[in-house]
Scaffold this motif. Structure first.
Motif, PDB file in Angstrom:
ATOM      1  N   UNK A 173      -7.303  -4.835  -4.014  1.00 49.24           N
ATOM      2  CA  UNK A 173      -6.202  -3.879  -4.434  1.00 49.24           C
ATOM      3  C   UNK A 173      -4.838  -4.462  -4.011  1.00 49.24           C
ATOM      4  N   UNK A 174      -4.600  -5.391  -3.006  1.00 48.98           N
ATOM      5  CA  UNK A 174      -3.157  -5.682  -2.747  1.00 48.98           C
ATOM      6  C   UNK A 174      -2.773  -6.686  -3.818  1.00 48.98           C
ATOM      7  N   UNK A 175      -3.897  -7.508  -4.468  1.00 54.30           N
ATOM      8  CA  UNK A 175      -3.156  -8.323  -5.709  1.00 54.30           C
ATOM      9  C   UNK A 175      -2.823  -7.368  -6.730  1.00 54.30           C
ATOM     10  N   UNK A 176      -3.411  -6.480  -6.995  1.00 48.41           N
ATOM     11  CA  UNK A 176      -3.083  -5.418  -7.981  1.00 48.41           C
ATOM     12  C   UNK A 176      -1.873  -4.801  -8.000  1.00 48.41           C
ATOM     13  N   UNK A 177      -1.810  -4.148  -6.745  1.00 51.37           N
ATOM     14  CA  UNK A 177      -0.419  -3.366  -6.375  1.00 51.37           C
ATOM     15  C   UNK A 177       0.776  -4.395  -6.332  1.00 51.37           C
ATOM     16  N   UNK A 178       0.729  -5.784  -5.934  1.00 48.02           N
ATOM     17  CA  UNK A 178       1.498  -6.651  -6.133  1.00 48.02           C
ATOM     18  C   UNK A 178       1.913  -6.802  -7.631  1.00 48.02           C
ATOM     19  N   UNK A 179       0.957  -7.039  -8.554  1.00 54.48           N
ATOM     20  CA  UNK A 179       1.134  -7.300  -9.899  1.00 54.48           C
ATOM     21  C   UNK A 179       1.919  -6.022 -10.455  1.00 54.48           C
ATOM     22  N   UNK A 182     -15.107  -1.521  -6.773  1.00 58.54           N
ATOM     23  CA  UNK A 182     -14.671  -2.244  -5.663  1.00 58.54           C
ATOM     24  C   UNK A 182     -13.238  -1.761  -5.519  1.00 58.54           C
ATOM     25  N   UNK A 183     -12.386  -1.908  -6.466  1.00 60.16           N
ATOM     26  CA  UNK A 183     -11.009  -1.819  -6.466  1.00 60.16           C
ATOM     27  C   UNK A 183     -10.685  -0.112  -6.200  1.00 60.16           C
ATOM     28  N   UNK A 234      -8.768   1.695  -3.012  1.00 58.31           N
ATOM     29  CA  UNK A 234      -7.663   2.465  -3.425  1.00 58.31           C
ATOM     30  C   UNK A 234      -7.943   3.760  -2.739  1.00 58.31           C
ATOM     31  N   UNK A 235      -9.051   4.330  -2.741  1.00 61.69           N
ATOM     32  CA  UNK A 235      -9.282   5.652  -2.067  1.00 61.69           C
ATOM     33  C   UNK A 235      -9.400   5.364  -0.629  1.00 61.69           C
ATOM     34  N   UNK A 236      -9.782   4.417   0.001  1.00 63.10           N
ATOM     35  CA  UNK A 236      -9.622   4.161   1.385  1.00 63.10           C
ATOM     36  C   UNK A 236      -8.498   3.828   1.879  1.00 63.10           C
ATOM     37  N   UNK A 237      -7.577   3.096   1.340  1.00 62.72           N
ATOM     38  CA  UNK A 237      -6.306   2.822   1.724  1.00 62.72           C
ATOM     39  C   UNK A 237      -5.430   4.092   1.714  1.00 62.72           C
ATOM     40  N   UNK A 296      -6.620   7.265   1.903  1.00 62.09           N
ATOM     41  CA  UNK A 296      -7.233   8.113   2.331  1.00 62.09           C
ATOM     42  C   UNK A 296      -7.206   9.439   1.278  1.00 62.09           C
ATOM     43  N   UNK A 297      -7.657   8.945  -0.011  1.00 60.92           N
ATOM     44  CA  UNK A 297      -7.753  10.183  -1.203  1.00 60.92           C
ATOM     45  C   UNK A 297      -9.107  10.742  -0.924  1.00 60.92           C
ATOM     46  N   UNK A 298      -8.940  12.084  -1.244  1.00 59.77           N
ATOM     47  CA  UNK A 298     -10.153  12.865  -1.021  1.00 59.77           C
ATOM     48  C   UNK A 298     -10.655  13.561  -2.419  1.00 59.77           C
ATOM     49  N   UNK A 299      -9.809  13.350  -3.424  1.00 59.73           N
ATOM     50  CA  UNK A 299     -10.188  13.882  -4.793  1.00 59.73           C
ATOM     51  C   UNK A 299      -9.177  13.493  -5.775  1.00 59.73           C
ATOM     52  N   UNK A 300      -9.668  13.746  -7.025  1.00 57.34           N
ATOM     53  CA  UNK A 300      -8.940  13.591  -8.128  1.00 57.34           C
ATOM     54  C   UNK A 300      -8.360  14.702  -8.847  1.00 57.34           C
ATOM     55  N   UNK A 301      -7.355  14.529  -9.514  1.00 54.22           N
ATOM     56  CA  UNK A 301      -6.341  13.567  -9.526  1.00 54.22           C
ATOM     57  C   UNK A 301      -5.720  13.388  -8.409  1.00 54.22           C
ATOM     58  N   UNK A 302      -5.105  12.282  -8.152  1.00 49.29           N
ATOM     59  CA  UNK A 302      -4.164  12.058  -6.969  1.00 49.29           C
ATOM     60  C   UNK A 302      -3.211  11.093  -7.351  1.00 49.29           C
ATOM     61  N   UNK A 303      -1.951  11.201  -6.660  1.00 51.98           N
ATOM     62  CA  UNK A 303      -1.039   9.909  -6.925  1.00 51.98           C
ATOM     63  C   UNK A 303      -0.216   9.383  -5.692  1.00 51.98           C
ATOM     64  N   UNK A 304       0.120   8.162  -5.747  1.00 52.54           N
ATOM     65  CA  UNK A 304       1.014   7.582  -4.684  1.00 52.54           C
ATOM     66  C   UNK A 304       2.220   7.163  -5.463  1.00 52.54           C
TER      67      UNK A 304
END
Length: 207
Positions: free
Chosen positions: A80-86, A162-163, A167-170, A172-180
């Motif tokens: 996920x770190x690679x995706x977020x950095x991109x 996997x990604x 994302x959900x773990x990093x 702490x997302x419990x449901x959809x939709x959610x945004x950061x």
């Protein structure tokens, strides 16, 4: 019963119709099936005609369909770190709203349909919206169809399971939709408001 069992994506629908059409007697059902098949064919042609500039895997991921309005990528990063950095590097100096959703999620779909004006307002204030489709319950073919059906714009990503889980773990997302929210300095903050439609741009700019 036959109509209720129609699958979500065109590949599965094609097989389903092939086996169920001979069983259908009602003319209106056959006409509806034909309309769905025609729409599926038009959408498939639209996807095939979308320009993918390169076969090379780009930092954002594997391009699966791009035009002047929308860019669809399959996220191929290992972490996920690679995706977020991109994504951050793609929008240097801008705030980014990352919205995670599922093709099967009714509230997600409703928010996508209702938030188009809000997304334009966010963009006018230098805030980019990037949609991330979760890969646990969504299929990539269905995702491509929904992006076109809902006239979604900008960067669209399909995440592997996997990604998705990272994302959900990093965050702490419990449901959809959610945004950061990602600010211009690369700081992340999970927003308590689940729906883009209800966001107040002034509040986002204060984060």
């Amino acid at each position: 019963m036959i109509l209720a069992g129609i699958p979500d994506n065109s590949d599965d629908r094609s097989i389903y119709f092939k086996h169920t059409k001979p069983l259908v007697k009602a003319e209106w059902v056959l006409e509806l099936m034909q309309e769905i098949e025609q729409k599926d064919e038009e959408r498939l042609n639209q996807i095939l005609n979308m320009v993918v500039d390169t076969e090379e895997v780009l930092p954002l991921g594997e391009p699966v369909g791009c035009n002047t309005k929308v860019q669809m990528y399959e996220a191929t990063q290992d972490t996920l770190s690679e995706l977020l950095s991109a994504i951050q590097n793609h929008f240097l100096g801008k705030m980014v709203l990352l919205d995670i959703w599922g093709t099967w999620c009714g509230p997600c779909v409703n928010d996508i349909k209702r938030s188009k004006a809000k997304i334009d307002e966010l963009k006018a204030n230098n805030i980019e919206v990037v949609y991330l489709c979760e890969g646990n319950g969504s299929k990539i073919a269905t995702w491509q169809e929904k992006v076109l059906d809902y006239d979604m714009k900008g960067l669209q990503f399909f995440l592997s399971p996997k990604l998705t889980n990272q994302f959900l773990t990093r965050f702490e997302i419990k449901g959809y939709p959610s945004h950061v929210i990602v600010d211009a300095n690369g700081n992340f903050q999970l927003d308590d408001n689940h729906f883009i439609e209800n966001l107040k741009v002034a509040d986002i700019l204060k984060m």
